[in-house]
Design a protein around this motif. Structure first.
Motif: not given
Length: 476
Positions: A215-217, A189-194, A224-225, A209-213
């Motif tokens: 998103a964290y930036k 659930t918490p990761f949906k906030h991305l 990133s986690p 992995f690049d897309v998620l990194n």
């Protein structure tokens, strides 16, 4: 060639499906089929103490037969490959399952003193640990708004009882929620906030992995986690194994082709399924091919292997059939040599020579075709002593985490060459295991002709086939 095939496909073969695929992989002279402890976990998932389990015996028998009991497993320190009876591993799996089904503070101490003979020694230890406080890192994690939600999901009840007793009980509830119930949904659930764009995340042209990194930036989180190590890697398995399993679970938790989480009376899809698939993916990196028809596992494995430059083909069963027909079916000497001559004339070689030595010739051709049923690289180079001496070397790019090469894997390749060139210069024909010395070394073969020489050699765990000629002799 080593094949790692997921249980869904193997079970399909057992039940009469994938007939063309089965005919291909049943060629024992070409393929070694490997199973792992995760296959046993897949089979054991349907086991129950309360009812009969008629399919399990036949499943284990089939697995033993089709793999010749060749098992890859984690011994607690390394990943090893050796013959191991599936039945023995299954018994260990059931014992482990019974222990984890009631993982609590009291049960752990009951196991430690199963016969009651150590009660006087264990009781004080149990009393002390019941109230022993945990490190402040847990308290800080529960108080931090960014991590509190995840901590409550992972360790239910620990916030109200921050002791070793509370930790064991929370871990027991966590394991039950994750592996037996739908608790993995809460963990996701918490990761949906991305708010990651799913189309962008699953686009095959993008690195997830690049897309998620990125998103964290955008959220202002510099580290990133995905880049953090939440446990000490390499402690209970090689670092490469932990890297793959960690990456797999991270992708799933962040929504990249995520597994369904659902528990009904007839079906149970929980976090345990995802973790076992992550183990399958890691074990598969020791083999040439990973064949899986699980669409979500297929996508995650391909993404991880591409990101980490892991040389293992991830294919569905029908894709493997096509690959086989194009690259492995017609590999006799003439077919292989004709293919080689086409490549040699085309000049499709990459230059890897030393730029400081212009007279040196050193080039390589990468291929999906397996020459003589084994080699997928061709190197072209000249001798340091005689620049007129040209050598072509057929080599093989081994799986990234290869655990060794079986002589069985080259037996058919030797046969192909002997069938065309005849016995070698020492009058040796087909490969025989008696040729292997006490150091597990093989002297190889040499075929000498008037102007050319063929050599088949072993260099540590690599096997190479040389075709050597002298330019001057060729022009005479």
């Amino acid at each position: 060639m080593k094949l790692y095939i997921d249980w869904n496909v193997l079970n399909g073969i057992k039940n009469g499906r994938f007939q063309e695929f089965e005919e291909i992989i049943r060629q024992s002279e070409k393929f070694v089929i490997v199973y792992s402890t995760s296959h046993i976990s897949d089979i054991a998932s349907s086991y129950s103490d309360e009812k009969e389990n008629p399919n399990i015996q036949s499943d284990l028998e089939f697995l033993a037969e089709i793999t010749d009991c060749m098992c890859v497993f984690n011994n607690g320190k390394d990943i090893v490959l050796q013959q191991n009876e599936p039945f023995h591993i299954f018994e260990n799996e059931i014992e482990s399952k019974n222990l984890t089904e009631d993982f609590s503070f009291n049960n752990i101490f009951s196991v430690l003193d199963d016969n009651g003979e150590n009660a006087e020694m264990i009781a004080p230890l149990k009393t002390m640990m019941q109230s022993f406080p945990l490190d402040n890192i847990f308290k800080e994690a529960f108080e931090n708004p960014q991590s509190a939600e995840i901590m409550d999901s992972m360790f239910p009840g620990l916030k109200d009882n921050p002791t070793f007793e509370g930790l064991f009980n929370a871990m027991g509830k966590m394991l039950e929620n994750l592996n037996e119930k739908e608790g993995y949904k809460d963990l996701k659930t918490p990761f949906k906030h991305l708010n990651v764009n799913q189309g962008k995340l699953t686009n095959p042209n993008n690195n997830p992995f690049d897309v998620l990194n990125d998103a964290y930036k955008k959220l202002g989180i510099k580290e990133s986690p995905l880049q953090k190590d939440y446990y000490e890697k390499g402690k209970n398995a090689p670092i490469w194994f932990d890297d793959i399993t960690s990456a797999y679970i991270s992708l799933d938790m962040h929504g990249f082709h995520s597994d369904e989480v659902k528990v009904t009376e007839t079906k149970k899809k929980t976090f345990k399924n995802t973790t076992q698939d992550s183990f399958h993916t890691a074990f598969a990196s020791t083999c040439d091919f990973y064949i899986t028809n699980d669409k979500k596992n297929y996508q995650k494995a391909k993404a991880i292997f591409k990101d980490k430059n892991i040389f293992t083909h991830v294919l569905k069963a029908d894709e493997f059939i096509n690959f086989y027909k194009e690259n492995l079916e017609k590999v006799d000497f003439i077919a292989s040599w004709n293919k080689f001559e086409q490549i040699a004339k085309s000049g499709k070689f990459y230059d890897i020579s030393d730029k400081n030595n212009p007279d040196d010739l050193n080039q390589v051709h990468f291929s999906t075709f397996n020459y003589f049923g084994y080699f997928n690289r061709i190197y072209l180079f000249n001798s340091d002593e005689d620049k007129n001496s040209i050598s072509f070397m057929f080599g093989k790019e081994l799986p990234t985490n290869c655990l060794g090469v079986f002589y069985k894997e080259i037996k058919e390749m030797v046969k192909i060459i002997v069938d065309y060139l005849g016995t070698d210069s020492n009058d040796k024909g087909y490969f025989d295991e008696s040729e292997i010395d006490e150091n597990n070394h093989w002297n190889g073969r040499i075929w000498d002709f008037e102007k050319i020489q063929y050599r088949l050699v072993q260099d540590k765990r690599y096997f190479q086939f040389y075709y050597e000629l002298n330019i001057n002799n060729q022009n005479n």
